[in-house]
Design a protein around this motif. Structure first.
Motif, PDB file in Angstrom:
ATOM      1  N   MET A 189      -4.381 -17.555 -12.774  1.00  0.00           N
ATOM      2  CA  MET A 189      -3.944 -16.935 -11.527  1.00  0.00           C
ATOM      3  C   MET A 189      -4.042 -15.420 -11.628  1.00  0.00           C
ATOM      4  N   LEU A 190      -4.593 -14.792 -10.609  1.00  0.00           N
ATOM      5  CA  LEU A 190      -4.714 -13.345 -10.584  1.00  0.00           C
ATOM      6  C   LEU A 190      -3.503 -12.716  -9.908  1.00  0.00           C
ATOM      7  N   LEU A 191      -3.121 -11.557 -10.412  1.00  0.00           N
ATOM      8  CA  LEU A 191      -2.056 -10.783  -9.783  1.00  0.00           C
ATOM      9  C   LEU A 191      -2.709  -9.611  -9.064  1.00  0.00           C
ATOM     10  N   ILE A 192      -2.437  -9.494  -7.777  1.00  0.00           N
ATOM     11  CA  ILE A 192      -2.999  -8.434  -6.957  1.00  0.00           C
ATOM     12  C   ILE A 192      -1.872  -7.504  -6.538  1.00  0.00           C
ATOM     13  N   GLY A 193      -2.001  -6.221  -6.846  1.00  0.00           N
ATOM     14  CA  GLY A 193      -0.975  -5.261  -6.477  1.00  0.00           C
ATOM     15  C   GLY A 193      -1.189  -4.743  -5.064  1.00  0.00           C
ATOM     16  N   LEU A 194      -0.113  -4.685  -4.297  1.00  0.00           N
ATOM     17  CA  LEU A 194      -0.136  -4.097  -2.955  1.00  0.00           C
ATOM     18  C   LEU A 194       0.821  -2.919  -2.953  1.00  0.00           C
ATOM     19  N   THR A 195       0.298  -1.736  -2.653  1.00  0.00           N
ATOM     20  CA  THR A 195       1.142  -0.549  -2.656  1.00  0.00           C
ATOM     21  C   THR A 195       0.658   0.416  -1.582  1.00  0.00           C
ATOM     22  N   GLY A 196       1.275   1.578  -1.541  1.00  0.00           N
ATOM     23  CA  GLY A 196       0.911   2.586  -0.549  1.00  0.00           C
ATOM     24  C   GLY A 196       2.017   3.613  -0.462  1.00  0.00           C
ATOM     25  N   GLY A 197       1.825   4.619   0.354  1.00  0.00           N
ATOM     26  CA  GLY A 197       2.876   5.606   0.529  1.00  0.00           C
ATOM     27  C   GLY A 197       3.958   5.108   1.449  1.00  0.00           C
ATOM     28  N   ILE A 198       5.124   5.709   1.364  1.00  0.00           N
ATOM     29  CA  ILE A 198       6.223   5.359   2.246  1.00  0.00           C
ATOM     30  C   ILE A 198       5.799   5.600   3.694  1.00  0.00           C
TER      31      ILE A 198
ATOM     32  N   MET B 246       4.457 -19.680  -9.399  1.00  0.00           N
ATOM     33  CA  MET B 246       3.224 -19.757  -8.612  1.00  0.00           C
ATOM     34  C   MET B 246       2.046 -20.210  -9.466  1.00  0.00           C
ATOM     35  N   LEU B 247       2.020 -19.790 -10.730  1.00  0.00           N
ATOM     36  CA  LEU B 247       0.965 -20.216 -11.651  1.00  0.00           C
ATOM     37  C   LEU B 247       0.995 -21.721 -11.843  1.00  0.00           C
ATOM     38  N   ILE B 248       2.187 -22.246 -12.078  1.00  0.00           N
ATOM     39  CA  ILE B 248       2.351 -23.691 -12.271  1.00  0.00           C
ATOM     40  C   ILE B 248       1.965 -24.451 -11.004  1.00  0.00           C
ATOM     41  N   SER B 249       2.207 -23.816  -9.843  1.00  0.00           N
ATOM     42  CA  SER B 249       1.889 -24.457  -8.562  1.00  0.00           C
ATOM     43  C   SER B 249       0.392 -24.464  -8.273  1.00  0.00           C
ATOM     44  N   GLY B 250      -0.390 -23.736  -9.067  1.00  0.00           N
ATOM     45  CA  GLY B 250      -1.839 -23.788  -8.923  1.00  0.00           C
ATOM     46  C   GLY B 250      -2.454 -22.761  -7.997  1.00  0.00           C
ATOM     47  N   HIS B 251      -1.754 -21.670  -7.720  1.00  0.00           N
ATOM     48  CA  HIS B 251      -2.288 -20.658  -6.811  1.00  0.00           C
ATOM     49  C   HIS B 251      -3.426 -19.871  -7.464  1.00  0.00           C
ATOM     50  N   GLN B 252      -4.436 -19.542  -6.664  1.00  0.00           N
ATOM     51  CA  GLN B 252      -5.570 -18.749  -7.145  1.00  0.00           C
ATOM     52  C   GLN B 252      -5.124 -17.324  -7.453  1.00  0.00           C
ATOM     53  N   TYR B 253      -4.290 -16.770  -6.579  1.00  0.00           N
ATOM     54  CA  TYR B 253      -3.751 -15.424  -6.788  1.00  0.00           C
ATOM     55  C   TYR B 253      -2.486 -15.260  -5.965  1.00  0.00           C
ATOM     56  N   VAL B 254      -1.657 -14.314  -6.365  1.00  0.00           N
ATOM     57  CA  VAL B 254      -0.499 -13.912  -5.570  1.00  0.00           C
ATOM     58  C   VAL B 254      -0.540 -12.394  -5.451  1.00  0.00           C
ATOM     59  N   ILE B 255       0.093 -11.896  -4.409  1.00  0.00           N
ATOM     60  CA  ILE B 255       0.132 -10.451  -4.192  1.00  0.00           C
ATOM     61  C   ILE B 255       1.521  -9.927  -4.507  1.00  0.00           C
ATOM     62  N   LEU B 256       1.580  -8.930  -5.369  1.00  0.00           N
ATOM     63  CA  LEU B 256       2.838  -8.290  -5.724  1.00  0.00           C
ATOM     64  C   LEU B 256       3.004  -7.041  -4.862  1.00  0.00           C
ATOM     65  N   ASP B 257       3.967  -7.077  -3.975  1.00  0.00           N
ATOM     66  CA  ASP B 257       4.257  -5.941  -3.097  1.00  0.00           C
ATOM     67  C   ASP B 257       5.115  -4.959  -3.887  1.00  0.00           C
ATOM     68  N   LEU B 258       4.465  -3.907  -4.414  1.00  0.00           N
ATOM     69  CA  LEU B 258       5.124  -2.966  -5.322  1.00  0.00           C
ATOM     70  C   LEU B 258       4.994  -1.539  -4.787  1.00  0.00           C
TER      71      LEU B 258
ATOM     72  N   LYS C  10      -1.023  -2.516 -15.646  1.00  0.00           N
ATOM     73  CA  LYS C  10      -1.882  -3.231 -16.595  1.00  0.00           C
ATOM     74  C   LYS C  10      -1.895  -4.742 -16.371  1.00  0.00           C
ATOM     75  N   TYR C  11      -0.980  -5.247 -15.553  1.00  0.00           N
ATOM     76  CA  TYR C  11      -0.908  -6.686 -15.328  1.00  0.00           C
ATOM     77  C   TYR C  11      -1.635  -7.135 -14.064  1.00  0.00           C
ATOM     78  N   VAL C  12      -1.971  -6.201 -13.191  1.00  0.00           N
ATOM     79  CA  VAL C  12      -2.636  -6.585 -11.950  1.00  0.00           C
ATOM     80  C   VAL C  12      -4.144  -6.458 -12.113  1.00  0.00           C
ATOM     81  N   SER C  13      -4.864  -7.408 -11.521  1.00  0.00           N
ATOM     82  CA  SER C  13      -6.328  -7.422 -11.626  1.00  0.00           C
ATOM     83  C   SER C  13      -6.971  -6.504 -10.601  1.00  0.00           C
ATOM     84  N   LYS C  14      -6.367  -6.429  -9.424  1.00  0.00           N
ATOM     85  CA  LYS C  14      -6.867  -5.582  -8.343  1.00  0.00           C
ATOM     86  C   LYS C  14      -5.684  -4.899  -7.664  1.00  0.00           C
ATOM     87  N   VAL C  15      -5.967  -3.766  -7.029  1.00  0.00           N
ATOM     88  CA  VAL C  15      -4.919  -3.036  -6.317  1.00  0.00           C
ATOM     89  C   VAL C  15      -5.369  -2.752  -4.879  1.00  0.00           C
ATOM     90  N   ILE C  16      -4.498  -3.080  -3.935  1.00  0.00           N
ATOM     91  CA  ILE C  16      -4.711  -2.751  -2.526  1.00  0.00           C
ATOM     92  C   ILE C  16      -3.783  -1.593  -2.186  1.00  0.00           C
TER      93      ILE C  16
END
Length: 235
Positions: free
Chosen positions: A1-10, A102-114, A125-131
């Motif tokens: 499962m991939l971890l995708i980071g979601l971030t941005g300015g306030i 989510m990994l156990i549930s079989g998801h391809q990826y989840v998005i971490l809203d950080l 270092k744990y996220v594969s991609k960043v939005i």
């Protein structure tokens, strides 16, 4: 499962993007929601905050007085760092368990809203991609003043406490510009999701996990056989 980071300015519109992602069926793990949960009255982080900042930052019902605490930590960087040192370990702990589920549930990826992905640096270092969600800087300031009823000085202090939008965009894999109307933003979200859905990087990670699991099971089996033979011989 991939971890995708979601971030941005306030006040750039990250919540708008996150809501659209949810509408598309994407799992979002929201650090802000977790951050509120870990400081509920009686929890370990709440106790440490009360001890560090005093009972004056509590409401009559025992909950944190967030506006007051925000004034304190945004005007004094040392206190902001202290608050982060209290809350962040608890937040990351909860994120880990949710990701494992989510990994156990079989998801391809989840998005971490950080919101502070780059500022804290702990999850990069744990996220594969960043939005990164961005917008015009003047627009960001006006939105923040209107949303939180801040003075210009208060809003500028909140914005300056984070990395600039330009710096964040330079470190992003995907940039969603939320300066225009919502339809333009949604179109960009669809494009990002389409690219993420075509990624097969999660299979590599699953293969590594499967290999590690099989190796562990093999070692356990070999140990049991060896123990059984030893007991038979010496029993």
């Amino acid at each position: 499962m991939l971890l995708i980071g979601l971030t941005g300015g306030i006040a750039t519109g990250k919540s708008t993007v996150a809501n659209k992602l949810r509408d598309l069926g994407i799992v979002i793990i929201d650090a802000d929601v977790i951050a509120r949960e870990v400081v509920e009255p009686g929890k370990p982080a709440w106790k440490k905050i009360k001890a560090e900042f005093g009972e004056e930052i509590l409401l009559p019902n025992g909950e944190l007085n967030r506006p007051l605490l925000g004034e304190v930590v945004f005007s004094e960087p040392d206190k902001r760092r202290k608050l982060n040192s209290i809350t962040h370990p608890q937040i990351y702990k909860e994120i880990f368990w949710k990701c494992l589920k989510m990994l156990i549930s079989g998801h391809q990826y989840v998005i971490l809203d950080l919101p502070l992905l780059f500022e804290s640096g702990k999850m990069v270092k744990y996220v594969s991609k960043v939005i990164v969600v961005t917008c015009d800087e003047n627009q960001q300031l006006e939105r923040l003043m209107m949303r939180n009823n801040f003075t210009r000085n208060e809003a500028e202090n909140r914005i300056s406490a984070q990395l600039s939008l330009q710096e964040k965009c330079q470190m992003a894999d995907f940039v969603i510009d939320n300066s225009g109307d919502i339809n333009q933003t949604h179109k960009q979200v669809h494009q990002v999701v389409s690219q993420l859905n075509q990624s097969y990087g999660h299979w590599k990670l699953r293969g590594i996990l499967l290999g590690a699991t099989l190796t562990f099971c093999g070692l356990v089996t070999w140990s049991l056989i060896f123990l059984s033979q030893w007991l038979t011989k010496n029993g």
